[in-house]
Design a protein around this motif. Structure first.
Motif, PDB file in Angstrom:
ATOM      1  N   ARG A 147       0.837  -1.185   0.000  1.00  0.00           N
ATOM      2  CA  ARG A 147       0.000   0.000   0.000  1.00  0.00           C
ATOM      3  C   ARG A 147       0.873   1.236   0.000  1.00  0.00           C
ATOM      4  O   ARG A 147       2.005   1.199   0.450  1.00  0.00           O
ATOM      5  N   LYS A 148       0.312   2.344  -0.484  1.00  0.00           N
ATOM      6  CA  LYS A 148       1.043   3.594  -0.370  1.00  0.00           C
ATOM      7  C   LYS A 148       0.932   4.093   1.068  1.00  0.00           C
ATOM      8  O   LYS A 148       0.143   3.577   1.866  1.00  0.00           O
ATOM      9  N   SER A 198      -0.282   6.703   2.763  1.00  0.00           N
ATOM     10  CA  SER A 198      -1.534   7.158   3.381  1.00  0.00           C
ATOM     11  C   SER A 198      -2.502   5.992   3.599  1.00  0.00           C
ATOM     12  O   SER A 198      -3.181   5.929   4.628  1.00  0.00           O
ATOM     13  N   HIS A 199      -2.553   5.085   2.644  1.00  0.00           N
ATOM     14  CA  HIS A 199      -3.445   3.929   2.795  1.00  0.00           C
ATOM     15  C   HIS A 199      -2.976   3.025   3.931  1.00  0.00           C
ATOM     16  O   HIS A 199      -3.780   2.511   4.709  1.00  0.00           O
ATOM     17  N   ARG A 200      -1.663   2.817   4.048  1.00  0.00           N
ATOM     18  CA  ARG A 200      -1.115   1.978   5.114  1.00  0.00           C
ATOM     19  C   ARG A 200      -1.390   2.598   6.477  1.00  0.00           C
ATOM     20  O   ARG A 200      -1.796   1.912   7.417  1.00  0.00           O
ATOM     21  N   GLN A 201      -1.208   3.906   6.604  1.00  0.00           N
ATOM     22  CA  GLN A 201      -1.470   4.558   7.884  1.00  0.00           C
ATOM     23  C   GLN A 201      -2.946   4.488   8.253  1.00  0.00           C
ATOM     24  O   GLN A 201      -3.296   4.270   9.415  1.00  0.00           O
ATOM     25  N   ALA A 202      -3.823   4.640   7.265  1.00  0.00           N
ATOM     26  CA  ALA A 202      -5.259   4.533   7.533  1.00  0.00           C
ATOM     27  C   ALA A 202      -5.622   3.119   7.981  1.00  0.00           C
ATOM     28  O   ALA A 202      -6.430   2.926   8.900  1.00  0.00           O
ATOM     29  N   LEU A 203      -5.033   2.125   7.333  1.00  0.00           N
ATOM     30  CA  LEU A 203      -5.281   0.731   7.700  1.00  0.00           C
ATOM     31  C   LEU A 203      -4.841   0.462   9.140  1.00  0.00           C
ATOM     32  O   LEU A 203      -5.587  -0.132   9.933  1.00  0.00           O
ATOM     33  N   ASN A 240      -7.068   2.168  11.672  1.00  0.00           N
ATOM     34  CA  ASN A 240      -8.346   1.473  11.767  1.00  0.00           C
ATOM     35  C   ASN A 240      -8.215   0.213  12.619  1.00  0.00           C
ATOM     36  O   ASN A 240      -9.069  -0.070  13.472  1.00  0.00           O
TER      37      ASN A 240
END
Length: 196
Positions: free
Chosen positions: A13-14, A16-21, A24
């Protein structure tokens, strides 16, 4: 660049997506105290969860702001994080979470699966499994092996009422297994009565 040291798992993942994951998963972990996911995600989430609980143990304004930036629903979870969880882990020097490998979720998706859980909580799986092993040994009238005794020491060491809670769990598991009748055939009797 071939080779080199990887400081963390990228999880395909990029940023921002990894941090959001990860945010969560940590939010779900604080809320439910147990999360089932893939093993690499669980290991990365474990790192963030350990930092979050360390922030809660500091209990100052800076740590509250940082925790607010990590959790998705801080207004619901900050009281639990800075109250119940901080008190639970006040004496523990580290190791607030545990990753347990499990069977793959389905036979079609054979990815490594895991359960990420908070230790010393009401949903502590090692606590329940160790209590079940001790109850089995008591039922069979044999002494517990060294691994079971080591696990018993681990799960009761940092709990405030560790030995009493463990003995109560052993008794509860023993009664469930015996069905309250005192015989080893009680579960089969219940099955025969229900299914005729």
């Amino acid at each position: 660049m071939a080779g080199g040291l990887v400081r963390y798992r990228h999880l395909s993942r990029k940023s921002s997506h990894r941090q959001a994951l990860l945010r969560n998963l940590v939010t779900a972990l604080v809320q439910h105290e147990s999360v089932r996911t893939t093993w690499p995600k669980a290991k990365e989430t474990q790192r963030l969860a350990e930092k979050l609980i360390t922030l809660a143990k500091r209990n100052n304004e800076t740590s509250r702001r940082k925790a607010t930036g990590i959790l998705y629903t801080p207004h619901n979870l900050l009281p639990k994080l800075f109250g119940e969880l901080r008190n639970r882990y006040a004496e523990r020097p580290g190791g607030y979470t545990r990753v347990l490998r499990t069977e793959p979720k389905s036979r079609y998706d054979q990815g490594d699966s895991a359960i990420l859980e908070l230790v010393d909580g009401p949903r502590d799986m090692r606590f329940a499994m160790t209590a079940a092993a001790v109850a089995r040994d008591q039922r069979l009238g044999r002494p517990s092996n060294d691994l079971t005794l080591l696990n018993r020491n681990k799960v009761t060491r940092f709990r405030p009422d560790g030995k009493e809670a463990f003995d109560a769990m052993v008794k509860r598991v023993g009664e469930m297994r015996l069905g309250g009748k005192g015989t080893a055939d009680a579960p089969m009797d219940t099955y025969v009565r229900r299914n005729g």
